[in-house]
Write an enzyme that holds these catalytic residues in place. Structure first.
Site, PDB file in Angstrom:
ATOM      1  CD  GLU A 401      -2.733  -1.375   0.442  1.00  0.00           C
ATOM      2  OE1 GLU A 401      -3.218   0.092  -0.680  1.00  0.00           O
ATOM      3  OE2 GLU A 401      -3.274  -2.216   0.096  1.00  0.00           O
TER       4      GLU A 401
HETATM    5  C1  LIG Z   1       3.283 -10.005   0.101  1.00  0.00           C
HETATM    6  C2  LIG Z   1       3.290  -8.335  -0.858  1.00  0.00           C
HETATM    7  C3  LIG Z   1       2.149  -8.678  -1.319  1.00  0.00           C
HETATM    8  C4  LIG Z   1       1.435  -7.608  -2.275  1.00  0.00           C
HETATM    9  N1  LIG Z   1       0.293  -7.799  -2.772  1.00  0.00           N
HETATM   10  C5  LIG Z   1       0.280  -6.485  -4.129  1.00  0.00           C
HETATM   11  C6  LIG Z   1      -1.037  -6.663  -5.132  1.00  0.00           C
HETATM   12  O1  LIG Z   1      -1.880  -7.338  -4.871  1.00  0.00           O
HETATM   13  N2  LIG Z   1      -1.309  -6.236  -5.494  1.00  0.00           N
HETATM   14  C7  LIG Z   1      -0.104  -5.185  -6.430  1.00  0.00           C
HETATM   15  O2  LIG Z   1      -0.007  -4.943  -7.173  1.00  0.00           O
HETATM   16  N3  LIG Z   1       1.037  -4.277  -5.738  1.00  0.00           N
HETATM   17  C8  LIG Z   1       1.201  -6.102  -4.707  1.00  0.00           C
HETATM   18  N4  LIG Z   1       2.312  -6.263  -3.621  1.00  0.00           N
HETATM   19  C9  LIG Z   1       3.866  -5.671  -4.350  1.00  0.00           C
HETATM   20  C10 LIG Z   1       3.629  -4.057  -3.145  1.00  0.00           C
HETATM   21  O3  LIG Z   1       3.234  -3.126  -3.368  1.00  0.00           O
HETATM   22  C11 LIG Z   1       5.350  -3.616  -3.903  1.00  0.00           C
HETATM   23  O4  LIG Z   1       6.045  -4.454  -3.264  1.00  0.00           O
HETATM   24  C12 LIG Z   1       5.780  -2.167  -3.047  1.00  0.00           C
HETATM   25  O5  LIG Z   1       5.015  -1.228  -3.927  1.00  0.00           O
HETATM   26  C13 LIG Z   1       7.109  -1.841  -3.539  1.00  0.00           C
HETATM   27  O6  LIG Z   1       7.522  -2.291  -4.823  1.00  0.00           O
HETATM   28  P1  LIG Z   1       8.829  -2.465  -4.260  1.00  0.00           P
HETATM   29  O7  LIG Z   1       8.495  -4.018  -4.260  1.00  0.00           O
HETATM   30  O8  LIG Z   1       9.186  -3.064  -5.533  1.00  0.00           O
HETATM   31  O9  LIG Z   1       9.659  -1.950  -3.735  1.00  0.00           O
HETATM   32  P2  LIG Z   1      10.923  -0.840  -4.777  1.00  0.00           P
HETATM   33  O10 LIG Z   1       9.662   0.274  -4.874  1.00  0.00           O
HETATM   34  O11 LIG Z   1      12.514  -1.434  -5.746  1.00  0.00           O
HETATM   35  O12 LIG Z   1      11.878  -0.090  -3.645  1.00  0.00           O
HETATM   36  C14 LIG Z   1      13.011  -0.793  -2.816  1.00  0.00           C
HETATM   37  C15 LIG Z   1      12.916   0.216  -1.217  1.00  0.00           C
HETATM   38  O13 LIG Z   1      13.241   1.734  -1.714  1.00  0.00           O
HETATM   39  C16 LIG Z   1      12.039   3.094  -1.186  1.00  0.00           C
HETATM   40  N5  LIG Z   1      11.917   4.108  -2.342  1.00  0.00           N
HETATM   41  C17 LIG Z   1      12.366   3.498  -3.473  1.00  0.00           C
HETATM   42  N6  LIG Z   1      11.550   4.878  -3.921  1.00  0.00           N
HETATM   43  C18 LIG Z   1      11.914   5.448  -3.759  1.00  0.00           C
HETATM   44  C19 LIG Z   1      12.131   6.994  -3.777  1.00  0.00           C
HETATM   45  N7  LIG Z   1      11.603   7.547  -4.489  1.00  0.00           N
HETATM   46  N8  LIG Z   1      12.596   7.690  -2.613  1.00  0.00           N
HETATM   47  C20 LIG Z   1      12.905   6.961  -1.213  1.00  0.00           C
HETATM   48  N9  LIG Z   1      13.491   5.478  -1.321  1.00  0.00           N
HETATM   49  C21 LIG Z   1      12.161   5.335  -2.008  1.00  0.00           C
HETATM   50  C22 LIG Z   1      10.958   1.748  -0.915  1.00  0.00           C
HETATM   51  O14 LIG Z   1      10.649   2.477   0.621  1.00  0.00           O
HETATM   52  C23 LIG Z   1      11.733   0.393  -0.390  1.00  0.00           C
HETATM   53  O15 LIG Z   1      12.485   0.679   0.968  1.00  0.00           O
HETATM   54  C24 LIG Z   1       2.791  -6.721  -2.608  1.00  0.00           C
HETATM   55  C25 LIG Z   1       4.354  -6.693  -2.046  1.00  0.00           C
HETATM   56  C26 LIG Z   1       4.835  -8.294  -1.855  1.00  0.00           C
HETATM   57  C27 LIG Z   1       5.103  -8.307  -0.908  1.00  0.00           C
END
Ligand SMILES: Cc1cc2nc3c(=O)[nH]c(=O)nc-3n(C[C@H](O)[C@H](O)[C@H](O)COP(=O)(O)OP(=O)(O)OC[C@H]3O[C@@H](n4cnc5c(N)ncnc54)[C@H](O)[C@@H]3O)c2cc1C
Length: 597
Positions: A401
């Site tokens: 979220e």
């Molecule tokens: C169990 C689980 C269920 C999920 N369910 C869904 C679902 O139903 N539908 C769906 O669409 N997604 C889902 N997700 C995905 C989830 O929403 C994403 O994992 C999340 O939004 C983070 O994206 P990412 O994993 O690519 O991390 P990244 O975006 O790569 O982030 C990695 C780190 O970098 C930081 N970061 C990224 N951008 C910035 C910035 N601009 N400034 C500072 N820090 C930053 C983040 O805060 C984080 O700490 C799920 C994930 C999991 C693990």
């Protein structure tokens, strides 16, 4: 009638406690939903918890269907689409009471949230007729695919492509999604792709569509009973009737759905906080060391007090925001505006508060589950004890979220934008504060008010925020774009805002109890004062760190002198207060403010 609720206005005004919704205001219908949900957990989830943890897709799907049969999916769905069309609070009490059910709570949350809301808010009548009654009954399960391997936080950078077929009847989708909750069990997927590589758009895809494949289950750290898979689209033909909303307007769907998702997640997490607290207290009552119950050791009592205060603040805030959303929608309905549109506008208006709930609650949960394990000692590390799973299950809430980093940037970025466009009269308030610091500060008039010491702390915290926010913003004037790159400034200012809202929400609830003359009003006051100790510490530390980070020499000295003028908090004896608050939890064998026993 209550004036229209404006997002972030709590920073500029005092709120009348009588206008704030609190758990003590639950109607009979809300209380009945609480009982139904608890019965469901007791009868349908607890007996099969271990099997659910092994993730048997059929078992998960069948258990979800039972939740549908119990009427737990239809709360918010309008009556004409097979639902009950009830208020958000009715939905929230169910979410909260399922909140401690690990992966099942996630599967449930997806079904009533991101799995059906895109259609509820953005579907046309035909799409609603086709899908909502079946989602509301549990006949079909929903999922939501936004995240991709290369785009998580930067969700709008999705690479899934959609091209109109030559005959104009289909969009051809290619690409993939990752981490999709309910991925392995859903029948209907809302997914996002870019038409002609450019126009971000939402599509509805049914399971079984040729070229649409669902990956294996991810092996996760926690919420193991939920299904999380990849989705792959290889020339998937999506009928044009299954475009959701308008071409190129998918971002509206993605962002609006997130607002509601964040407050729902916050309230669900609140259920997890109370559950971990209850487990820790009950364990600490029966476990003895040195011939003494664990709960009788002062250090354990302080941990319990910290849990109670966090649970209280989180609960007060979640129902305050939810009540405000309901109230705004009701008020709009009275003016004859279409309710769903009004609901979206309200969610946008209160999007900052929704994000505040998400960040505060998920971080409280992590603290609480950690201390619950600690109170269990070595047993807390053993899977047989439920706090072990609770600890693992909690971790995801800070990630999805919108990660808490992204939410913090949003809380401040959104606020600054509203201030700069005049939507929120922040600049005038900042100027007033800056003029005021030149002369002796106007004292707070708390005469005759209950909890006047806490009211004064909140008053000072707001003035401190306005002062620090003002000087930081001026530091970057006139190039306001630069501030969006100063992530530390945005995040630490967000921390101040989060704690002001959390503390004020707890305070307003306690005042309401005191004014109602409730017998446990003293415990409410204790919970607020304990939270005040933690919140004012965060607020002052954030303010100091901001000033030290962005000023030096004489200007730093001057600004720190102003900080000291505002950062005046009442003296509270944490030793006595913590012991007393914990005693209330030990006597209640859990959270002492439960309104439905
Ligand atoms: C169990 C689980 C269920 C999920 N369910 C869904 C679902 O139903 N539908 C769906 O669409 N997604 C889902 N997700 C995905 C989830 O929403 C994403 O994992 C999340 O939004 C983070 O994206 P990412 O994993 O690519 O991390 P990244 O975006 O790569 O982030 C990695 C780190 O970098 C930081 N970061 C990224 N951008 C910035 C910035 N601009 N400034 C500072 N820090 C930053 C983040 O805060 C984080 O700490 C799920 C994930 C999991 C693990």
């Amino acid at each position: 009638m209550r004036p229209r609720i404006k997002g972030y206005s709590f920073l500029l005004e005092e709120t009348d406690p009588a206008l704030v919704f609190t758990p003590e205001d639950f109607t009979d219908e809300h209380r009945q939903f609480i009982r139904t949900t608890r019965e469901f957990v007791e009868q349908e989830i607890e007996p099969i918890r271990e099997e659910l943890e092994k993730l048997d897709r059929d078992l998960l799907k069948n258990t979800l269907k039972k939740a549908g049969e119990a009427g737990l999916f239809m709360i918010e769905v309008p009556e004409q689409y097979g639902g009950l069309g009830l208020d958000l609070i009715s939905q929230m009490v169910v979410i909260e009471n399922l909140g401690g059910s690990g992966g099942f709570a996630v599967a449930y949350g997806v079904q009533i949230g991101i799995g059906s809301e895109p259609i509820l808010f953005f579907g046309n009548d035909e799409q609603k007729q086709r899908y909502l009654p079946r989602l509301a009954s549990g006949e079909i399960i929903g999922a939501y695919g936004l995240t991709e391997p290369g785009s998580g936080s930067d969700a709008l950078a999705a690479r899934t492509s959609a091209a109109l077929s030559e005959d104009g009847k289909h969009y051809i989708l290619n690409g993939s999604k990752v981490f999709i909750s309910n991925g392995g069990i859903a029948d209907l997927y809302t997914v996002f792709g870019k038409v002609n590589g450019e126009h971000f758009t939402a599509f509805l895809i049914e399971r079984g569509a040729p070229g649409f494949s669902i990956g294996a289950e991810e092996d996760k750290m926690g919420i193991k009973s939920s299904s999380t898979t990849t989705l792959t689209f290889q020339d998937v033909k999506v009928p044009v009737e299954n475009v959701l909303g308008e071409i190129g307007k998918g971002h509206k769907i993605a962002l609006n759905i997130l607002n509601l998702g964040r407050i729902k997640l916050g309230v669900g997490v609140g259920g997890g906080i109370k559950q971990a607290l209850g487990r820790a207290v009950r364990y600490g009552i029966q476990r003895k060391q040195f011939n003494t119950r664990l709960v009788d050791f002062p250090l354990i009592r302080q941990k319990i007090a910290g849990m109670v205060a966090r649970a209280y603040a989180s609960e007060s805030m979640g129902y305050r925001t939810s009540g405000d959303i309901d109230e705004a929608i009701r008020a709009a309905g009275a003016h004859g505006e279409p309710t769903l549109d009004r609901q979206l506008a309200t969610l946008e208006e209160l999007s900052g508060e929704c994000a505040i709930n998400k960040v505060f609650d998920s971080e409280c949960l992590d603290w609480v589950v950690d201390e619950a394990v600690q109170i269990h000692g070595g047993y807390g590390f053993i899977a047989e004890y439920k706090v072990e799973a609770g600890y693992r299950d909690a971790r995801i809430s800070r990630i999805y979220e919108g990660t808490n980093e992204i939410n913090r940037l949003f809380i401040s970025g959104n606020l600054f934008k509203r201030a700069m466009t005049g939507r929120l009269p922040l600049i005038g308030a900042v100027q007033k504060i800056q003029a005021a610091v030149l002369s002796p500060l106007e004292p707070y008039d708390g005469a005759g008010k209950p909890l006047a010491d806490v009211a004064e702390a909140i008053f000072n915290a707001k003035r401190l925020y306005l002062f620090v926010g003002g000087v930081i913003a001026q530091r970057f004037m006139p190039d306001m774009d630069r501030i969006s790159k100063e992530q530390e400034a945005l995040a630490w200012m967000a921390d101040m805002v989060i704690h002001i809202y959390a503390l004020e929400s707890a305070y307003l609830r306690a005042v309401k109890r005191i004014e109602a003359g409730d017998p446990p009003a003293e415990s409410h006051a204790d919970a607020v004062r304990y939270q005040m100790l933690d919140s004012t510490a965060v607020i002052e530390q954030s303010a100091r760190t901001l000033l030290e980070g962005y000023f030096a020499d004489d200007s730093l000295k001057t600004n720190l002198a102003v900080l000291r003028k505002f950062a005046k908090w009442p003296h509270v004896n944490r030793v006595e207060l913590g012991r007393k608050l914990a005693k209330a939890a030990v006597e209640a064998e859990g959270y002492p403010f439960e309104v439905v026993s």
